[in-house]
Design a protein around this motif. Sequence first.
Motif, PDB file in Angstrom:
ATOM      1  N   GLY A 118       0.888  -1.109  -0.069  1.00 33.18           N
ATOM      2  CA  GLY A 118       0.016  -0.075   0.016  1.00 33.18           C
ATOM      3  C   GLY A 118       0.965   1.140   0.017  1.00 33.18           C
ATOM      4  N   ARG A 119       0.376   2.225  -0.288  1.00 28.48           N
ATOM      5  CA  ARG A 119       1.190   3.583  -0.063  1.00 28.48           C
ATOM      6  C   ARG A 119       0.366   4.893   0.341  1.00 28.48           C
ATOM      7  NH1 ARG A 119      -2.150   6.645  -3.308  1.00 28.48           N
ATOM      8  NH2 ARG A 119      -1.885   5.944  -5.679  1.00 28.48           N
ATOM      9  N   PHE A 120       1.116   5.847   0.487  1.00 26.66           N
ATOM     10  CA  PHE A 120       0.681   7.077   0.742  1.00 26.66           C
ATOM     11  C   PHE A 120       1.524   8.118  -0.145  1.00 26.66           C
ATOM     12  CE2 PHE A 120       0.150  11.222   3.274  1.00 26.66           C
ATOM     13  CZ  PHE A 120      -1.062  11.383   3.346  1.00 26.66           C
ATOM     14  N   ALA A 179       1.299   9.402 -13.863  1.00 27.06           N
ATOM     15  CA  ALA A 179       2.717   9.234 -12.776  1.00 27.06           C
ATOM     16  C   ALA A 179       2.051   8.516 -11.904  1.00 27.06           C
ATOM     17  CB  ALA A 179       2.920  10.714 -12.488  1.00 27.06           C
ATOM     18  N   VAL A 180       1.037   8.654 -11.562  1.00 31.05           N
ATOM     19  CA  VAL A 180       0.502   7.732 -10.534  1.00 31.05           C
ATOM     20  C   VAL A 180       0.392   6.139 -10.576  1.00 31.05           C
ATOM     21  CG1 VAL A 180      -1.918   8.035 -10.682  1.00 31.05           C
ATOM     22  CG2 VAL A 180      -1.132   8.141  -8.541  1.00 31.05           C
ATOM     23  N   VAL A 181      -0.122   6.033 -11.893  1.00 32.80           N
ATOM     24  CA  VAL A 181      -0.244   4.577 -12.239  1.00 32.80           C
ATOM     25  C   VAL A 181       1.098   3.913 -12.690  1.00 32.80           C
ATOM     26  CG1 VAL A 181      -1.202   3.309 -14.393  1.00 32.80           C
ATOM     27  CG2 VAL A 181      -2.527   5.129 -13.509  1.00 32.80           C
ATOM     28  N   VAL A 207      -5.278   3.535  -1.080  1.00 30.56           N
ATOM     29  CA  VAL A 207      -6.131   3.863  -0.086  1.00 30.56           C
ATOM     30  C   VAL A 207      -6.081   5.602   0.092  1.00 30.56           C
ATOM     31  CG1 VAL A 207      -6.960   4.117   2.566  1.00 30.56           C
ATOM     32  CG2 VAL A 207      -5.970   2.024   1.489  1.00 30.56           C
ATOM     33  N   ARG A 208      -7.159   6.196  -0.392  1.00 35.01           N
ATOM     34  CA  ARG A 208      -6.695   7.805  -0.356  1.00 35.01           C
ATOM     35  C   ARG A 208      -8.311   8.465  -0.315  1.00 35.01           C
ATOM     36  NH1 ARG A 208      -5.605   7.118  -6.714  1.00 35.01           N
ATOM     37  NH2 ARG A 208      -7.665   6.457  -7.520  1.00 35.01           N
ATOM     38  N   GLY A 209      -7.994   9.847  -0.403  1.00 34.28           N
ATOM     39  CA  GLY A 209      -9.425  10.593  -0.107  1.00 34.28           C
ATOM     40  C   GLY A 209     -10.364  10.084  -1.248  1.00 34.28           C
TER      41      GLY A 209
HETATM   42  N1  GLU Z   1      -0.947  13.109  -4.620  1.00 36.58           N
HETATM   43  C1  GLU Z   1      -2.431  13.163  -4.646  1.00 36.58           C
HETATM   44  C2  GLU Z   1      -2.708  13.967  -3.416  1.00 36.58           C
HETATM   45  O1  GLU Z   1      -2.029  14.455  -2.888  1.00 36.58           O
HETATM   46  C3  GLU Z   1      -2.890  11.718  -4.185  1.00 36.58           C
HETATM   47  C4  GLU Z   1      -2.671  10.626  -5.363  1.00 36.58           C
HETATM   48  C5  GLU Z   1      -3.111   9.176  -4.817  1.00 36.58           C
HETATM   49  O2  GLU Z   1      -3.190   8.865  -3.640  1.00 36.58           O
HETATM   50  O3  GLU Z   1      -3.503   8.598  -5.786  1.00 36.58           O
HETATM   51  O4  GLU Z   1      -4.185  14.231  -3.439  1.00 36.58           O
END
Ligand code: GLU
Length: 294
Positions: free
Chosen positions: A3-5, A179-181, A193-195
């Motif tokens: 997982g990651r942040f 980039a994210v992918v 896991v993210r907003g």
């Molecule tokens: N860098 C993005 C942000 O700060 C989050 C990207 C992601 O979690 O996919 O909202």
Amino acid sequence: MAGRFAPSPTSDLHLGNLRTALLAWLFARGSGRDFLLRIEDLDTQRVTAAPEVAARQIADLTAIGLDFDGEPVWQSERLASYARAVDRLDSYECFCTRREIAEAASAPHADGYRPYPGTCRNLSEGERAQRRRTRPPAIRVRADGATQTVTDRWAGEVTGVVDDFVVVRNDGVPAYNLAVVVDDVAQGVDQVVRGDDLLSSSPRQAWLTRQLGGMVPEYAHVPLAVNTDGRRLAKRDGAVTLTDLASAGVTTAQVLTRLAHSLELAGAGEPVTPEQLLTRFDPDTLPRTPWVVT
Ligand code: GLU
């Protein structure tokens, strides 16, 4: 499995960001995954303080007790990987301005995103050469209106029509969705896991993941923190960063307690450690509404 942040170093992390990071850590550690940290600094090249902001973000995450596997990855150091990924995609140059897209596109989605109407999809080589003289092109991936379904832990199955979205902006900077992918695939991330403001981007990203030969991750889009007006929490909402809270006499341990309490993982004022929270963590019983920070 990881997982990651992935914070962007635009400003210090506030309580909402810290809570999302804690959740991402709990999800990863609670399922035996590695937990990675990625600094999404492509957009902040012009923000001269970005490295210092990122350093404070890392320090704040560590201060509340989160640990990471390996060194943080900085997107600004991975430009060659993004360029290689673009080379593998079926893509085309797009010369449209924001305004032209707004005029030609159908109504924006609920999140304000305007699907690209395909204006530049079939330009001839001559037309492209001519347009290049007036405006540098963005690069769009040719998705041909594909649909993609993702499974979110709470939202369930979410299906989106994938438009020809931008993978390289017209200032040459790789787009966030690319980039994210590329990074999630390269880092073996199989849990995102993210907003929940990013839920609507996930079908686009999952589709691109498959184009690049990766496995679509599992998603958990978590409710955001909001202020008492119901708006997304921001720095102007008072003491919401660790630094501000420390000046107001609130310790880091107390902040962790507050985050845990908001997740119904601790009583009000109960001292806790992340490891203790891990033993109490159950994704199925987490609150599913925005956290109102008072
Ligand atoms: N860098 C993005 C942000 O700060 C989050 C990207 C992601 O979690 O996919 O909202």
